[in-house]
Design a protein around this motif. Sequence first.
Motif, PDB file in Angstrom:
ATOM      1  N   MET A 466       0.738  -1.278  -0.051  1.00  0.00           N
ATOM      2  CA  MET A 466      -0.016  -0.134   0.114  1.00  0.00           C
ATOM      3  C   MET A 466       0.807   1.070   0.139  1.00  0.00           C
ATOM      4  O   MET A 466       0.594   2.333  -0.761  1.00  0.00           O
ATOM      5  N   PHE A 467       2.078   1.099   0.789  1.00  0.00           N
ATOM      6  CA  PHE A 467       2.833   2.293   0.884  1.00  0.00           C
ATOM      7  C   PHE A 467       3.216   2.511  -0.446  1.00  0.00           C
ATOM      8  O   PHE A 467       3.333   3.709  -0.872  1.00  0.00           O
ATOM      9  N   ILE A 468       3.800   1.691  -1.199  1.00  0.00           N
ATOM     10  CA  ILE A 468       4.526   1.882  -2.618  1.00  0.00           C
ATOM     11  C   ILE A 468       3.409   2.126  -3.467  1.00  0.00           C
ATOM     12  O   ILE A 468       3.779   3.235  -4.283  1.00  0.00           O
ATOM     13  N   LEU A 469       2.179   1.774  -3.376  1.00  0.00           N
ATOM     14  CA  LEU A 469       1.251   2.187  -4.430  1.00  0.00           C
ATOM     15  C   LEU A 469       0.811   3.591  -4.315  1.00  0.00           C
ATOM     16  O   LEU A 469       0.757   4.360  -5.269  1.00  0.00           O
ATOM     17  N   VAL A 470       0.804   4.237  -2.989  1.00  0.00           N
ATOM     18  CA  VAL A 470       0.618   5.526  -2.892  1.00  0.00           C
ATOM     19  C   VAL A 470       1.516   6.381  -3.040  1.00  0.00           C
ATOM     20  O   VAL A 470       1.690   7.188  -4.043  1.00  0.00           O
ATOM     21  N   ILE A 477       3.541   9.920 -10.175  1.00  0.00           N
ATOM     22  CA  ILE A 477       2.586  10.498 -11.240  1.00  0.00           C
ATOM     23  C   ILE A 477       1.979  11.719 -10.999  1.00  0.00           C
ATOM     24  O   ILE A 477       2.404  12.655 -11.922  1.00  0.00           O
ATOM     25  N   ILE A 478       1.583  11.817 -10.037  1.00  0.00           N
ATOM     26  CA  ILE A 478       1.188  13.324  -9.463  1.00  0.00           C
ATOM     27  C   ILE A 478       2.026  13.635  -8.598  1.00  0.00           C
ATOM     28  O   ILE A 478       2.079  13.302  -7.413  1.00  0.00           O
ATOM     29  N   THR A 479       3.054  14.484  -8.983  1.00  0.00           N
ATOM     30  CA  THR A 479       4.150  14.897  -7.957  1.00  0.00           C
ATOM     31  C   THR A 479       3.559  15.712  -6.909  1.00  0.00           C
ATOM     32  O   THR A 479       2.493  16.369  -7.134  1.00  0.00           O
ATOM     33  N   GLY A 480       4.194  15.749  -5.788  1.00  0.00           N
ATOM     34  CA  GLY A 480       3.573  16.200  -4.712  1.00  0.00           C
ATOM     35  C   GLY A 480       3.459  15.328  -3.393  1.00  0.00           C
ATOM     36  O   GLY A 480       3.602  14.233  -3.830  1.00  0.00           O
ATOM     37  N   SER A 481       3.295  15.788  -2.396  1.00  0.00           N
ATOM     38  CA  SER A 481       3.119  14.694  -1.399  1.00  0.00           C
ATOM     39  C   SER A 481       2.071  14.228  -1.155  1.00  0.00           C
ATOM     40  O   SER A 481       1.245  14.694  -1.905  1.00  0.00           O
ATOM     41  N   THR A 500      -7.778  12.511 -14.004  1.00  0.00           N
ATOM     42  CA  THR A 500      -6.631  13.335 -13.654  1.00  0.00           C
ATOM     43  C   THR A 500      -5.231  12.569 -13.689  1.00  0.00           C
ATOM     44  O   THR A 500      -4.124  12.967 -14.437  1.00  0.00           O
ATOM     45  N   ILE A 501      -5.331  11.270 -13.152  1.00  0.00           N
ATOM     46  CA  ILE A 501      -4.142  10.388 -13.161  1.00  0.00           C
ATOM     47  C   ILE A 501      -3.774   9.963 -14.624  1.00  0.00           C
ATOM     48  O   ILE A 501      -2.503   9.994 -15.136  1.00  0.00           O
ATOM     49  N   PRO A 506       0.968   8.720 -19.536  1.00  0.00           N
ATOM     50  CA  PRO A 506       1.844   8.690 -20.909  1.00  0.00           C
ATOM     51  C   PRO A 506       3.196   9.648 -20.440  1.00  0.00           C
ATOM     52  O   PRO A 506       4.214   9.241 -21.086  1.00  0.00           O
ATOM     53  N   MET A 507       2.963  10.689 -19.971  1.00  0.00           N
ATOM     54  CA  MET A 507       4.248  11.756 -19.571  1.00  0.00           C
ATOM     55  C   MET A 507       5.118  11.191 -18.603  1.00  0.00           C
ATOM     56  O   MET A 507       6.339  11.610 -18.778  1.00  0.00           O
ATOM     57  N   LYS A 508       4.918  10.197 -17.917  1.00  0.00           N
ATOM     58  CA  LYS A 508       5.694   9.809 -17.019  1.00  0.00           C
ATOM     59  C   LYS A 508       6.292   8.351 -17.408  1.00  0.00           C
ATOM     60  O   LYS A 508       7.073   7.913 -16.494  1.00  0.00           O
ATOM     61  N   ALA A 509       6.219   8.013 -18.452  1.00  0.00           N
ATOM     62  CA  ALA A 509       6.766   6.894 -18.921  1.00  0.00           C
ATOM     63  C   ALA A 509       8.336   6.684 -18.818  1.00  0.00           C
ATOM     64  O   ALA A 509       8.979   5.934 -18.383  1.00  0.00           O
ATOM     65  N   ASN A 510       9.084   8.034 -19.428  1.00  0.00           N
ATOM     66  CA  ASN A 510      10.485   8.030 -19.155  1.00  0.00           C
ATOM     67  C   ASN A 510      10.917   7.894 -17.817  1.00  0.00           C
ATOM     68  O   ASN A 510      11.913   7.187 -17.611  1.00  0.00           O
ATOM     69  N   PHE A 511      10.101   8.483 -16.917  1.00  0.00           N
ATOM     70  CA  PHE A 511      10.666   8.333 -15.491  1.00  0.00           C
ATOM     71  C   PHE A 511      10.648   6.990 -15.189  1.00  0.00           C
ATOM     72  O   PHE A 511      11.542   6.625 -14.349  1.00  0.00           O
ATOM     73  N   PHE A 512       9.475   6.322 -15.368  1.00  0.00           N
ATOM     74  CA  PHE A 512       9.826   4.998 -14.991  1.00  0.00           C
ATOM     75  C   PHE A 512      10.389   3.989 -15.536  1.00  0.00           C
ATOM     76  O   PHE A 512      10.840   2.847 -15.087  1.00  0.00           O
ATOM     77  N   ILE A 513      10.773   4.226 -16.901  1.00  0.00           N
ATOM     78  CA  ILE A 513      11.881   3.519 -17.434  1.00  0.00           C
ATOM     79  C   ILE A 513      13.031   3.566 -16.860  1.00  0.00           C
ATOM     80  O   ILE A 513      13.643   2.751 -16.614  1.00  0.00           O
TER      81      ILE A 513
END
Lengths: 756, 756
Positions: A466-470, A477-481, A500-501, A506-513
């Motif tokens: 749950m921690f990882i998920l959130v 994805i949604i930057t911010g705490s 919203t999410i 799609p914008m975060k694909a590179n980050f996750f790669i």
Amino acid sequence: MASLRDIVTSASINLLSAFGFLMAFAILRIQPFNDRVYFPRWYKKGTRSSPTRSGAYASKFVNLDCRTYLNFLNWMPAALRMPEPELIDHAGLDSVAYIRIYLLGLKIFVPLAVLSFMVLVPVNWIGDTLERAKDLNFSNIDKLSISNVPDGSKGFWAHIVMSYVFSFWTFYVLYSEYKVLATMRADYLASETRRPDQFTVLVRNIPPDPDESVSEHVQHFFCVNHPDHYLTHQIVYNANKLASLVSKKRDLQNWYIYYQNKFERTSKKPLTKTGFMGLWGTKVDAIDHYTSQIQKLNEEEAVERERVKKDPDAIVPAAFVSFKSRWAAAVCAQTQLCRNPTLWLTEWAPEPRDVYWDNFAIPYFELTIRRLIIAVALFFLIFFFMIPIAFVQSLANIEGIQKVFPFLKPLIRIESVKSVIQGFLPGIVLKIFLAVLPQILMTMSKIEGYPSISALDRKSAAKYHMFILVNIFLGSIITGSALQQLKTFIDLPPTEIPKTIGVYIPMKANFFITYIMVDGWAGVAAEILRLVPLVLFHLKNTFLVKTEQDRYEAMEPGSIDFPVGEPRIQLYILLGLVYAPITPFLLPFIIIFLAFAYVVFRNQVINVYDPKYESAAAFWPDVHKRVVIGLFISQLLLLGLLSTKKIGRNHFALLPLPVLTIWFFMYCKGRFESGFIRFPLQEAMVKDTLERATEPQFNLKAYLKDAYMHPVFKSSDVEKSDFTFEEEKSPLVATTRVATKLSPDVNSSFPVQSDA
Amino acid sequence: MASLRDIVTSASINLLSAFGFLMAFAILRIQPFNDRVYFPRWYKKGTRSSPTRSGAYASKFVNLDCRTYLNFLNWMPAALRMPEPELIDHAGLDSVAYIRIYLLGLKIFVPLAVLSFMVLVPVNWIGDTLERAKDLNFSNIDKLSISNVPDGSKGFWAHIVMSYVFSFWTFYVLYSEYKVLATMRADYLASETRRPDQFTVLVRNIPPDPDESVSEHVQHFFCVNHPDHYLTHQIVYNANKLASLVSKKRDLQNWYIYYQNKFERTSKKPLTKTGFMGLWGTKVDAIDHYTSQIQKLNEEEAVERERVKKDPDAIVPAAFVSFKSRWAAAVCAQTQLCRNPTLWLTEWAPEPRDVYWDNFAIPYFELTIRRLIIAVALFFLIFFFMIPIAFVQSLANIEGIQKVFPFLKPLIRIESVKSVIQGFLPGIVLKIFLAVLPQILMTMSKIEGYPSISALDRKSAAKYHMFILVNIFLGSIITGSALQQLKTFIDLPPTEIPKTIGVYIPMKANFFITYIMVDGWAGVAAEILRLVPLVLFHLKNTFLVKTEQDRYEAMEPGSIDFPVGEPRIQLYILLGLVYAPITPFLLPFIIIFLAFAYVVFRNQVINVYDPKYESAAAFWPDVHKRVVIGLFISQLLLLGLLSTKKIGRNHFALLPLPVLTIWFFMYCKGRFESGFIRFPLQEAMVKDTLERATEPQFNLKAYLKDAYMHPVFKSSDVEKSDFTFEEEKSPLVATTRVATKLSPDVNSSFPVQSDA
């Protein structure tokens, strides 16, 4: 957004560093002096001992055989070669089930990747949204993603259809894997030799009786209610204080041995300080000091041991009740005994080594209160953990450090060091928090009062997931705490949240790669190198080890870190499921991670890990559930993303998917889950009948007598109780696996021995 | 908004109409010719027979004793007088548990009302919001509600604190009531005499065996897996077709008797038409026609009866397996038998009369598919039911009627009739839908495949509760169709939903007060009058009844309509919980309803209803759950309402309440629920031991032989199986209750007999 070239650069760097780790591993593992770090499993099993070749002294420590350096990657095929039934026999079903999680991921994602690249990538490529929007920075990767398909395009139907195909394929893989695991578990339990937990039931919340002791009460109760089947029982002592004395003594003994060795080497009486950790206080002779300390503890321990055995208050209202047959134990574990369902609670007893002894005395009401508190605490931990971190970060500045550690002042004054500290310290505080987080979650699970280590591991994994998920998935994805996210979610309508999410996805694909490469690839490569156990072993070997027995104990093979490892795999599976219809380019990175991890963990399971317990894959329902959760999230997010693509109401074509997913989950739960919780009477009966026929004279009572004794009551020699060995020697039903255990085929995977 | 005077007027009208019903009831019930309508329970029990006084002929039908008219309300104290243990003995635990729901409501709301009027009403009264807003229409009632407290007032703390007090009081009542019910159930099961279901387990999903019949397979399986305990088993036939033939024959026989009677009275051969319902077709002699029809059906039935008994395909893969002891049955019902948990499913067998015979053949996969379909269908039924209704309403206009029923044309032409039709028809269509809704829900539950009537009732009640919650409670607050509401909820953030609803709540108090009076008060008064059974009984008595036995069968005592009645009570309880902190003025209306319903249903249970089955209050966990749901909703709505009152963040002080409520629910579930599902071994053992001591020679096998035979295989004489009577005559443990059964104290509540 990163361009294709950035990704390639990043990938090469990460590939190179992983390759470096592998090289280091390949060289280190074939050095004989590291043998116990990289092959402890075989030492623990007793099939391997220190290399004692008659050759040169040096070759005892360093591998001088050049040929072995040439095929330094041969551990990989070796790791893959051991067949699964043998692996179960060698390392237990838990380990096999754990590496099957990676296999599950591969089975899901290889076909998904093929399909995505065949169907979705062309659809995305011919869309020309990004090319027309000249002012936008875009890369070739983005041209392969769903962002490149123009709003209102018919091309989105490809994504909708493929989402159905992906989901049904995932259903199929999940279902068949669950089925395989259920069968494996049933076979494992059926083929198992006699074990105390097969005959034993853990009884908790025994009500107090004014006239009888707990032991008498248990005996009378079961003699009445299971008259034909009750055999014996063992009461549980509250030996927590005694256990802490014993572990304290072991620490002191280590220090004693350390100074003894030092004395033998240097012939100079070593001194120590009496204060904390030997850091301050008056100087005394170390050996005398520790001798007297140990002496004192010995006395305390003896007193405490007597007290526990005699004091009725030291007896916990719980007991391990054993029955004459597996059938009767299965019956008792599954039925309600008392009219008040919170008293005389029965459950299948965990293995003796799996028992967590501290949690037996909690009454039902307190248990529910504890779970409430932990649930609330977990909520705050997940959503508000940044508040205390920020507070500590504000303290951990240069001035704070100067105050606490004045001797560091000159070092800190150097400008470059100062800037490094100021730049990294906040990050380090967060890293430290994340490193101790599993420990915090484990403590929370312990407070919740589960009676076995395996259950604690499973519950901790659920919390970590749950921690990882959130905080990692949504938080990236949604930057911010997470706190801000919580506010966002509360203030958005339920239909807006996936939207919203989904838009950010799609914008975060590179980050996750990049994340997959840094955390995944490098993490796995670091796992195989075992740097920390390597250093620890050599330290111990140098300072503490005197006898072969000491060296045996200095090995720390470790075991699969389920509460941390499993939620991490789930993150990658989630990422794969989310990005499969959106940015298929991410899938190969996940496949590489899964395949690499599969090989590495297979090697670790074969050569390194020594399982703490064997729960016969009891965690699989959790694994299954979390993959389904991932699938569900991915469907919602795609639905949200498509609803912003101006395709009328066509995105509602995806609505049946989440409903089907929930149904699939419930179906599998009903179909398989009880196989992981209950023991079917039919199986119990078969084993009982077989056993009565083959060993009619077996003295079960003697066999079970001390099975569930608190470990502190066993002398350290008896700790590995006799019966486990006895079983291995004379299994009830001879299996072919035993015969193949030491076949040459297997041994060839251990270069040092095959060289000998 | 209605003023206080409007409410008083409405209340008086409703009180008067309820009073009228009661008067009618009081007069009708003391007429001897209605005796079987208002006291059928006693006839069914065999303790009362037709009044056969030697007096005047008229007094056999009409009560001429004037004294009895004077104290016409004496049924009320009489209904309250019977003590609870005796009532359990007389009407069963289900009935007693059902009327305890009203008692539960009273226990919650009387203290809540007192507290509200003492604390909240003054706080509301001194607020002067409504007086200052001169342009608003407001009544004295609104001055008592939370709307009168000005925004940002400290007075809201009273509501917050009282909300805690209310919740904790409700927790306390719910908890103690659950405890009482659990004890009552356990006592009831313990004190029960021998019943077939105590020894029997329903086994479903028996896998097919190529070599053995179902019966042999069951016998072998249980001989192997429960060797010491298995006694016998009964297979289940698919006799649905046979049952429909039998019921068809019964219909025809009724018509035959009707024409026979007519013939005897008029001495003229009655004629009938052969078409549907005797409405068209060629005219034939009615008696001959029905004689031949019955003859034909008799033959068909005999053929089908033989087929079912011989055809292996008519055997369903389910069986009732009986054991030698209650202990063994309890064990088998609670344990998993087979490795595949979807085969050999066992559950505690329902009572023989509670068995729903049509649902035994459904395999596990189909069962889950059915539940998925019904879940989706229920969703659409709840949120989209207005669409088909509106469609039918659009058809059911004047022109449509003229087309279908041309003979009504002249009538419809009359202006006043036309306007009445146009005004009422849409409403009537809705009313008809709402009237058949419970039947629709019951059909849905049947499709879901539950094996007992009691389970079907419980599941239908759950569905009806959801329908009421969405379409009556929410639908009345946010006017507009459920579909629009759904859209509103989806488009609103989760925090906005309670706010939006909460704001409407105070405004709707008057509406709900009227609703309670019209639906609640008048509904209960109508229940006691039993108009439909009254008319039906007299019709049957005139046209069909020839013998005393016929008259016995013409009585239709009915039973508690749990699937409709219980969700309605829950609506009132929900209203009470929601309005307790907001508009306390509503509480007295609910209290009157609950008290009145309590007395009425106690009377009905004592004098009228004949329970279809006895589930020993198995529905109580559902009742408890729904009250908790009501409490949870009320807390969220108050939170939403207060968040609009500009009291800073003080309304967050209410946040722990919903969390505590969830915790309370889980605590109670763990503490009590299994007492309603499982049978503790300890209790079973006590009964077994007692029975072995008192009746060592009892032939259990013979006793159980035909217990679970499909009713169509029993001849109608055997239908009321012997053993139930036998039990009543010789209970295992003599209770004092039996002795008091016919005490004068009880009989005094039946004026006709006491007069005799």
